[in-house]
Motif scaffolding. Sequence first.
Motif, short mmCIF file in Angstrom:
data_model
loop_
_atom_site.label_atom_id
_atom_site.label_comp_id
_atom_site.label_asym_id
_atom_site.label_seq_id
_atom_site.Cartn_x
_atom_site.Cartn_y
_atom_site.Cartn_z
N ASN A 155 42.13 27.58 56.41
CA ASN A 155 43.42 27.43 55.74
C ASN A 155 43.36 27.66 54.24
O ASN A 155 44.37 27.53 53.54
CB ASN A 155 43.99 26.04 56.00
N LYS A 156 42.21 27.99 53.74
CA LYS A 156 41.97 28.01 52.30
C LYS A 156 42.96 28.87 51.53
O LYS A 156 43.66 28.42 50.62
CB LYS A 156 40.53 28.48 52.04
N ILE A 157 43.02 30.12 51.88
CA ILE A 157 43.86 31.05 51.11
C ILE A 157 45.34 30.72 51.29
O ILE A 157 46.11 30.70 50.32
CB ILE A 157 43.56 32.50 51.50
N GLU A 158 45.77 30.44 52.50
CA GLU A 158 47.18 30.13 52.74
C GLU A 158 47.63 28.92 51.92
O GLU A 158 48.67 28.98 51.25
CB GLU A 158 47.42 29.86 54.23
N GLU A 159 46.85 27.85 51.94
CA GLU A 159 47.24 26.64 51.23
C GLU A 159 47.23 26.85 49.72
O GLU A 159 48.13 26.38 49.01
CB GLU A 159 46.31 25.49 51.62
N GLN A 160 46.25 27.56 49.21
CA GLN A 160 46.18 27.74 47.77
C GLN A 160 47.22 28.75 47.26
O GLN A 160 47.75 28.58 46.16
CB GLN A 160 44.77 28.14 47.34
N VAL A 161 47.54 29.75 48.03
CA VAL A 161 48.63 30.65 47.65
C VAL A 161 49.93 29.87 47.55
O VAL A 161 50.70 30.02 46.59
CB VAL A 161 48.77 31.82 48.65
N ASN A 162 50.19 29.03 48.55
CA ASN A 162 51.43 28.24 48.53
C ASN A 162 51.48 27.32 47.32
O ASN A 162 52.53 27.16 46.69
CB ASN A 162 51.54 27.43 49.83
N ILE A 163 50.34 26.70 46.99
CA ILE A 163 50.27 25.81 45.83
C ILE A 163 50.59 26.57 44.55
O ILE A 163 51.37 26.11 43.70
CB ILE A 163 48.89 25.14 45.74
N LEU A 164 49.99 27.73 44.38
CA LEU A 164 50.21 28.51 43.16
C LEU A 164 51.67 28.97 43.06
O LEU A 164 52.28 28.92 41.98
CB LEU A 164 49.27 29.72 43.11
N LYS A 165 52.23 29.38 44.18
CA LYS A 165 53.63 29.84 44.17
C LYS A 165 54.59 28.69 43.89
O LYS A 165 55.49 28.80 43.06
CB LYS A 165 53.95 30.49 45.52
#
Length: 311
Positions: free
Chosen positions: A95-105
Amino acid sequence: MKVSIIIPAYNCADYINRTIDSIFAQTYPRTNLEVIIVNDGSTDETANILSNYEHEFTIIHTKNKGVSAARNEGLKYSTGEFIQFLDSDDILLPNKIEEQVNILKENNADVAYGIWQKFVETDGDIKITQTIDRKIKGDIEIALFSDYWYPPASILYSRRIVEKVGGFKLWLEMVEDARFLLDAAIMGAKFFYVPKPTALYRIGNENSLSQINELKFVHCCFKNAVSVCDLWKEQFVNHPQKKDAVINCLRYCINRFSVLNETYFNIAISQLLEIEPNYIPTQKGLLQISSKILGYRNAERIASFKRRLLK
């Protein structure tokens, strides 16, 4: 939104397939992942392994120039709104990339970082040896310079901050990833912590530079400290904590150079005395006492004899 995953690869034939598998396992849409692997002059079977992925990834072959040059080369080919640096022996959790992309957005942030875990691999089996859960506290620049480190796999950057930083420092063979993160903070990046495991960091890799040569590591720490000092020195009067942080780093380098390299030992002492000409260590002990009587340089020379005897 597209994420560019940039992997520098050097003699990683034993590890890189598992690293690539962790990309395929991401919950983030595969169509929004751009994978760029830079083969940095490998002499093992790395190039042959990468040939199996040429139809899916961008594979670049270069002469051996080091990890910073390889990452910078990968950046030239990247087009994603977010940048994921990934070492060729580390692993992204699903889930690493999905969760961090959402956080940054959601937070209009530039740097997402999170929990990471050390692991060893034996006969194909992964064993977690340590979980590191550390949210940055205090002055972020001082913290990143002095006390906090995160493997590239655990971090996700916005392209805008990567472009502001301008790439990895080619003159740093080690600690280059720590300096890149610090530069992001210096450039005003907004950081956001993700309190979940993000990545696995391999330990015990015999190709790891930090495990090969202590002198090279300490020398890179010293060069980095001198560079950061140049960036911060105008702030020393109003922010003495930054001055203290640089001096503490130089003290570490002086301590290690005293048993590793006499020339660097003397250069590092001169650098510290340029910052604080009448420097006296704050910690009570023989070094403080002898510094008051003989001066810091002579006190360190005497201390160095003891360190070499005890080496």
